[in-house]
Write a protein that holds these residues in place. Sequence first.
Motif, PDB file in Angstrom:
ATOM      1  N   THR A 152      -9.716  -5.481 -11.006  1.00  0.00           N
ATOM      2  CA  THR A 152      -9.193  -5.676  -9.980  1.00  0.00           C
ATOM      3  C   THR A 152      -7.578  -5.033 -10.193  1.00  0.00           C
ATOM      4  O   THR A 152      -7.268  -5.329 -10.601  1.00  0.00           O
ATOM      5  N   TYR A 153      -7.333  -5.869  -8.321  1.00  0.00           N
ATOM      6  CA  TYR A 153      -6.102  -5.229  -8.436  1.00  0.00           C
ATOM      7  C   TYR A 153      -5.390  -6.426  -7.064  1.00  0.00           C
ATOM      8  O   TYR A 153      -6.108  -6.976  -6.492  1.00  0.00           O
ATOM      9  N   SER A 154      -4.400  -6.343  -6.530  1.00  0.00           N
ATOM     10  CA  SER A 154      -3.892  -7.446  -5.983  1.00  0.00           C
ATOM     11  C   SER A 154      -2.091  -6.268  -5.707  1.00  0.00           C
ATOM     12  O   SER A 154      -1.354  -6.290  -6.283  1.00  0.00           O
ATOM     13  N   ASN A 155      -2.159  -6.412  -3.900  1.00  0.00           N
ATOM     14  CA  ASN A 155      -0.921  -5.840  -3.718  1.00  0.00           C
ATOM     15  C   ASN A 155      -0.047  -6.095  -3.818  1.00  0.00           C
ATOM     16  O   ASN A 155      -0.135  -7.679  -3.395  1.00  0.00           O
ATOM     17  N   MET A 156       1.578  -6.100  -4.425  1.00  0.00           N
ATOM     18  CA  MET A 156       2.652  -7.025  -4.500  1.00  0.00           C
ATOM     19  C   MET A 156       3.253  -6.761  -3.137  1.00  0.00           C
ATOM     20  O   MET A 156       4.112  -8.002  -2.940  1.00  0.00           O
ATOM     21  N   ARG A 157       3.457  -5.668  -3.318  1.00  0.00           N
ATOM     22  CA  ARG A 157       4.323  -5.818  -1.972  1.00  0.00           C
ATOM     23  C   ARG A 157       4.299  -3.781  -1.292  1.00  0.00           C
ATOM     24  O   ARG A 157       3.392  -3.954  -2.045  1.00  0.00           O
ATOM     25  N   SER A 158       4.434  -3.924   0.044  1.00  0.00           N
ATOM     26  CA  SER A 158       4.048  -2.193   0.456  1.00  0.00           C
ATOM     27  C   SER A 158       4.818  -1.807   1.673  1.00  0.00           C
ATOM     28  O   SER A 158       5.537  -2.942   2.778  1.00  0.00           O
ATOM     29  N   THR A 159       5.617  -1.278   1.132  1.00  0.00           N
ATOM     30  CA  THR A 159       6.578  -0.668   2.556  1.00  0.00           C
ATOM     31  C   THR A 159       6.508   0.657   2.559  1.00  0.00           C
ATOM     32  O   THR A 159       6.014   1.434   1.945  1.00  0.00           O
ATOM     33  N   ALA A 160       7.473   1.106   3.940  1.00  0.00           N
ATOM     34  CA  ALA A 160       7.175   2.204   3.791  1.00  0.00           C
ATOM     35  C   ALA A 160       7.610   3.653   2.132  1.00  0.00           C
ATOM     36  O   ALA A 160       7.664   4.718   1.965  1.00  0.00           O
ATOM     37  N   THR A 161       9.197   3.003   1.836  1.00  0.00           N
ATOM     38  CA  THR A 161       9.425   3.618   0.669  1.00  0.00           C
ATOM     39  C   THR A 161       8.934   3.024  -0.952  1.00  0.00           C
ATOM     40  O   THR A 161       9.351   3.860  -1.664  1.00  0.00           O
ATOM     41  N   TYR A 162       7.956   2.187  -1.179  1.00  0.00           N
ATOM     42  CA  TYR A 162       7.361   2.042  -2.307  1.00  0.00           C
ATOM     43  C   TYR A 162       6.057   0.826  -2.377  1.00  0.00           C
ATOM     44  O   TYR A 162       5.761   0.035  -0.456  1.00  0.00           O
ATOM     45  N   TYR A 163       5.803   0.870  -3.495  1.00  0.00           N
ATOM     46  CA  TYR A 163       4.119   0.353  -3.182  1.00  0.00           C
ATOM     47  C   TYR A 163       3.324  -0.490  -4.250  1.00  0.00           C
ATOM     48  O   TYR A 163       4.046   1.054  -5.622  1.00  0.00           O
ATOM     49  N   ALA A 164       3.434  -1.387  -4.581  1.00  0.00           N
ATOM     50  CA  ALA A 164       3.083  -2.304  -6.112  1.00  0.00           C
ATOM     51  C   ALA A 164       1.892  -2.544  -6.026  1.00  0.00           C
ATOM     52  O   ALA A 164       1.716  -3.611  -5.288  1.00  0.00           O
ATOM     53  N   ASN A 165       1.716  -2.924  -7.070  1.00  0.00           N
ATOM     54  CA  ASN A 165      -0.059  -3.372  -7.588  1.00  0.00           C
ATOM     55  C   ASN A 165       0.689  -3.332  -8.864  1.00  0.00           C
ATOM     56  O   ASN A 165       0.602  -2.925  -9.286  1.00  0.00           O
ATOM     57  N   ALA A 166      -0.500  -4.876  -8.546  1.00  0.00           N
ATOM     58  CA  ALA A 166      -0.617  -5.405  -9.990  1.00  0.00           C
ATOM     59  C   ALA A 166      -2.225  -5.747 -10.711  1.00  0.00           C
ATOM     60  O   ALA A 166      -3.501  -5.830  -9.666  1.00  0.00           O
ATOM     61  N   VAL A 167      -2.851  -4.972 -11.441  1.00  0.00           N
ATOM     62  CA  VAL A 167      -3.857  -4.333 -11.857  1.00  0.00           C
ATOM     63  C   VAL A 167      -3.829  -5.211 -12.653  1.00  0.00           C
ATOM     64  O   VAL A 167      -3.621  -5.788 -13.675  1.00  0.00           O
ATOM     65  N   LYS A 168      -5.657  -5.961 -12.830  1.00  0.00           N
ATOM     66  CA  LYS A 168      -5.982  -7.079 -13.503  1.00  0.00           C
ATOM     67  C   LYS A 168      -7.511  -6.419 -14.334  1.00  0.00           C
ATOM     68  O   LYS A 168      -7.843  -5.819 -13.383  1.00  0.00           O
ATOM     69  N   THR A 169      -7.801  -6.754 -15.343  1.00  0.00           N
ATOM     70  CA  THR A 169      -8.831  -7.214 -16.132  1.00  0.00           C
ATOM     71  C   THR A 169      -9.016  -8.407 -16.467  1.00  0.00           C
ATOM     72  O   THR A 169      -8.182  -9.120 -17.159  1.00  0.00           O
ATOM     73  N   ASP A 170     -10.532  -8.650 -15.912  1.00  0.00           N
ATOM     74  CA  ASP A 170     -10.767 -10.274 -16.646  1.00  0.00           C
ATOM     75  C   ASP A 170     -10.105 -10.958 -15.818  1.00  0.00           C
ATOM     76  O   ASP A 170      -9.952 -12.246 -16.395  1.00  0.00           O
ATOM     77  N   GLY A 171      -9.872 -10.702 -14.622  1.00  0.00           N
ATOM     78  CA  GLY A 171      -8.887 -11.567 -14.079  1.00  0.00           C
ATOM     79  C   GLY A 171      -7.522 -11.898 -14.540  1.00  0.00           C
ATOM     80  O   GLY A 171      -6.741 -12.732 -13.499  1.00  0.00           O
ATOM     81  N   GLU A 172      -6.639 -11.477 -15.312  1.00  0.00           N
ATOM     82  CA  GLU A 172      -5.492 -11.346 -15.722  1.00  0.00           C
ATOM     83  C   GLU A 172      -5.112 -10.389 -15.316  1.00  0.00           C
ATOM     84  O   GLU A 172      -5.695  -8.975 -15.788  1.00  0.00           O
ATOM     85  N   ASN A 173      -3.580 -10.756 -14.962  1.00  0.00           N
ATOM     86  CA  ASN A 173      -2.661  -9.383 -14.568  1.00  0.00           C
ATOM     87  C   ASN A 173      -1.965  -9.152 -16.142  1.00  0.00           C
ATOM     88  O   ASN A 173      -1.774  -9.019 -17.143  1.00  0.00           O
ATOM     89  N   ARG A 174      -2.255  -7.497 -15.752  1.00  0.00           N
ATOM     90  CA  ARG A 174      -2.527  -6.981 -16.829  1.00  0.00           C
ATOM     91  C   ARG A 174      -0.937  -5.496 -16.950  1.00  0.00           C
ATOM     92  O   ARG A 174      -0.593  -5.469 -17.956  1.00  0.00           O
ATOM     93  N   LEU A 175      -1.382  -4.324 -16.152  1.00  0.00           N
ATOM     94  CA  LEU A 175      -0.275  -4.219 -15.076  1.00  0.00           C
ATOM     95  C   LEU A 175       0.527  -3.906 -14.226  1.00  0.00           C
ATOM     96  O   LEU A 175      -0.545  -4.003 -13.334  1.00  0.00           O
ATOM     97  N   MET A 176       1.496  -3.436 -13.592  1.00  0.00           N
ATOM     98  CA  MET A 176       1.943  -2.884 -12.813  1.00  0.00           C
ATOM     99  C   MET A 176       2.689  -1.953 -12.132  1.00  0.00           C
ATOM    100  O   MET A 176       3.596  -0.759 -13.064  1.00  0.00           O
ATOM    101  N   VAL A 177       2.528  -1.016 -11.198  1.00  0.00           N
ATOM    102  CA  VAL A 177       2.127   0.307 -10.840  1.00  0.00           C
ATOM    103  C   VAL A 177       3.240  -0.317  -9.988  1.00  0.00           C
ATOM    104  O   VAL A 177       2.728  -0.972  -8.681  1.00  0.00           O
ATOM    105  N   VAL A 178       4.225   0.570  -9.624  1.00  0.00           N
ATOM    106  CA  VAL A 178       5.350   1.082  -8.397  1.00  0.00           C
ATOM    107  C   VAL A 178       5.228   2.197  -7.886  1.00  0.00           C
ATOM    108  O   VAL A 178       6.050   2.878  -9.158  1.00  0.00           O
ATOM    109  N   VAL A 179       4.914   2.643  -7.228  1.00  0.00           N
ATOM    110  CA  VAL A 179       5.322   4.326  -6.326  1.00  0.00           C
ATOM    111  C   VAL A 179       6.030   3.783  -4.986  1.00  0.00           C
ATOM    112  O   VAL A 179       5.620   3.846  -4.320  1.00  0.00           O
ATOM    113  N   GLY A 180       6.809   4.968  -5.381  1.00  0.00           N
ATOM    114  CA  GLY A 180       7.498   4.838  -3.485  1.00  0.00           C
ATOM    115  C   GLY A 180       9.008   5.878  -3.927  1.00  0.00           C
ATOM    116  O   GLY A 180       8.900   6.491  -5.206  1.00  0.00           O
ATOM    117  N   SER A 181       9.640   6.380  -3.053  1.00  0.00           N
ATOM    118  CA  SER A 181      10.832   7.003  -3.201  1.00  0.00           C
ATOM    119  C   SER A 181      11.935   5.944  -3.844  1.00  0.00           C
ATOM    120  O   SER A 181      12.922   6.628  -4.342  1.00  0.00           O
TER     121      SER A 181
END
Length: 691
Positions: free
Chosen positions: A377-406
Amino acid sequence: MKYLLKSVIATAMLVLCSQTASAQGWPENYGGVMLQGFYWDSFAQSKWTKLESQAEDFASTFDLIWVPQSGNCGGTSMGYDDLYWFPGGNHYSSSFGTEVELRNMISTFKSKGIGVIADVVVNHRKNVSNWVDFPIETYNGVTYQMKSTDICKDDDGGATLEWANSNGYSLSSNNDSGEGWGGMRDLDHHSTNVQNICKAYTKMLIDDLGYTGFRYDMVKGFSGSYVRDYNNYAKPQFSVGECWDGSNTIKNWIDATEKTSAAFDFQFRYTVRNAINSADWSQLGKQNEGNWPLVSSSFNSGNYRQYAVTFVENHDTERRANAEQDPIKKDTLAANAYLLAMPGTPCVFYTHWLAYKDEIKAMVAARKLAGINNQSTYSNMRSTATYYANAVKTDGENRLMVVVGSNPDGYVPSSGSYTLILSGYHYRYYLANSLETAWADKASGVYTDAFKVKLTAVSATSGAQLVYTTDGTTPTASSKKASSGAEIDITESCTLKVGLLVAGAVKGIIERNYTIEENTFDPKTITVYCRVGAGVSGWTTMNYWTWSDFGHEPTNRSWPGDRITATKQVDGYTWYYKEYTLTSEDDYVNFVFSNGSGSPQSVDINNVKDTKFFVIRNEKDGAGHYYVDDVTPTSGIDYLRSTFNPQRAALNVYSIDGRLVRTMPAGASASDALNSLPHGIYIVNGKKVVK
């Protein structure tokens, strides 16, 4: 004795259940990654021998590889005009290689732990010599042949029925159970004969050729219940359907298969495309046309993540010549970073792999180290026009943070919670410190030269050290030490093992297997010539707009690209020309030629890998773009004049199986040639045309 009888009965019941159990569709908690091992017209890059030669490199990253339809289609083909289904004779010598080469490739991939996914095209089928005849095939002593009565009554909008009635044939009494397609004969899956042949065919792919699973083409063309039947009979380990639609339609199709098949998550793809093409990264968190991606937390009609195969580009969406495509126009690296961090089963497109091997390897390594799978699963941490960040979880635990954008540095998670492990153009990856692991930013695989590896400590312990070996032995507290962020040199093939050293103990050990193979390709310079043909008006200048996954962007990054003024006389003609340097056997350049400020323009010219001579032809496609003739001589420029007649000659029209349909006089266009002909696929002036 009673106990023995019970055991016999229990064993018999177990065998019976195993024989009748439904196919699984797609495994739960599956952490594998798939590669689409082809793109449109990838006849050289996707040859069975070419793919097999990359098995070691693929195995370091991919668990599955989807390859083109492997039967003989009666000519050069990507496989979607399928003709032969069963081995025997020359029926599995395709545009990608021989049957022996196919079997060798599948066997090699299996030995490396890679499952091969067959492209299964059973919605429609090509005919042998007329509209309704199919090949006779004998396999394992059984003869299979589809009849005219296996064709849907409403095939091709009724044109097939009209032809059949005029020529003494009968079609099925049933209409299509899905959407029609006018390219070939739509098969009536109500037919027992069609069902039996499809079952035998799919089982042969698994039991004989050795495929691991199926990718079903154009599944909106027939009921999903038939996919269920074929999967339950053949029992693939993996099945995915091309249900090109919105999420609820895809969900309903998965349900129709009784979850014996997964489906491509088209809404995931469109969400990523929209965000990138609009330069608004907040679009990643918005619905597309009222549909959420199957992997989205907002798609709450049940957990369909298990059955979601995510992707950002494929052979139908990539930019290619003479087709209405809708490609991702930039930021394909960031698109893959997002894809490979998210839930579902990611499918990487071959051209992206060829362009960004090292980065994609590292992204997949991070995904697997974090334990991301198709039910994460995942949770959105921040959403803007220039970047977007998700915390991705397995078994309810945060494992990986991905940030994409200009501006991917716009969001930086707390250093006490995450550690930055990968950064590149418009993307960042962070691993959760709770993983307590070492990290190396170069993944296992084949490399063409010596390189540096950056080692990182992912730990809640500030200042944790790293210990490592390069001989495959397990690192100990007395092994070579490095601080987090240090780089080490890899100059030869080796096995690197790195661990965290915390309070005198080593933990979180990772392993990298590196193979260094010298690049034997000598960079070559190609020259691309272009001129305007006879009868073409409105062209007074020449622009080259160029692109590829290997660079080759024009010096002028704004459309229409580079104004070409250099000319050369060749065989009595004046040609505009420009040189390009290719640095690997995979390298290529794509072109659009244009006049003035970019209009008029040519159609797209793709995958240019050698010196070419192009002529703008006095004929346009439906979008008003001029067609281009490749008049490159096969043996030197002395014969160039004989390869191009500036006056359009008589035009022959052939059926897809090579029969001459009609001859048009000089001056006729392709549209003239197809006028009044029935719907179908024709060869006009050496090119396939669908009417």
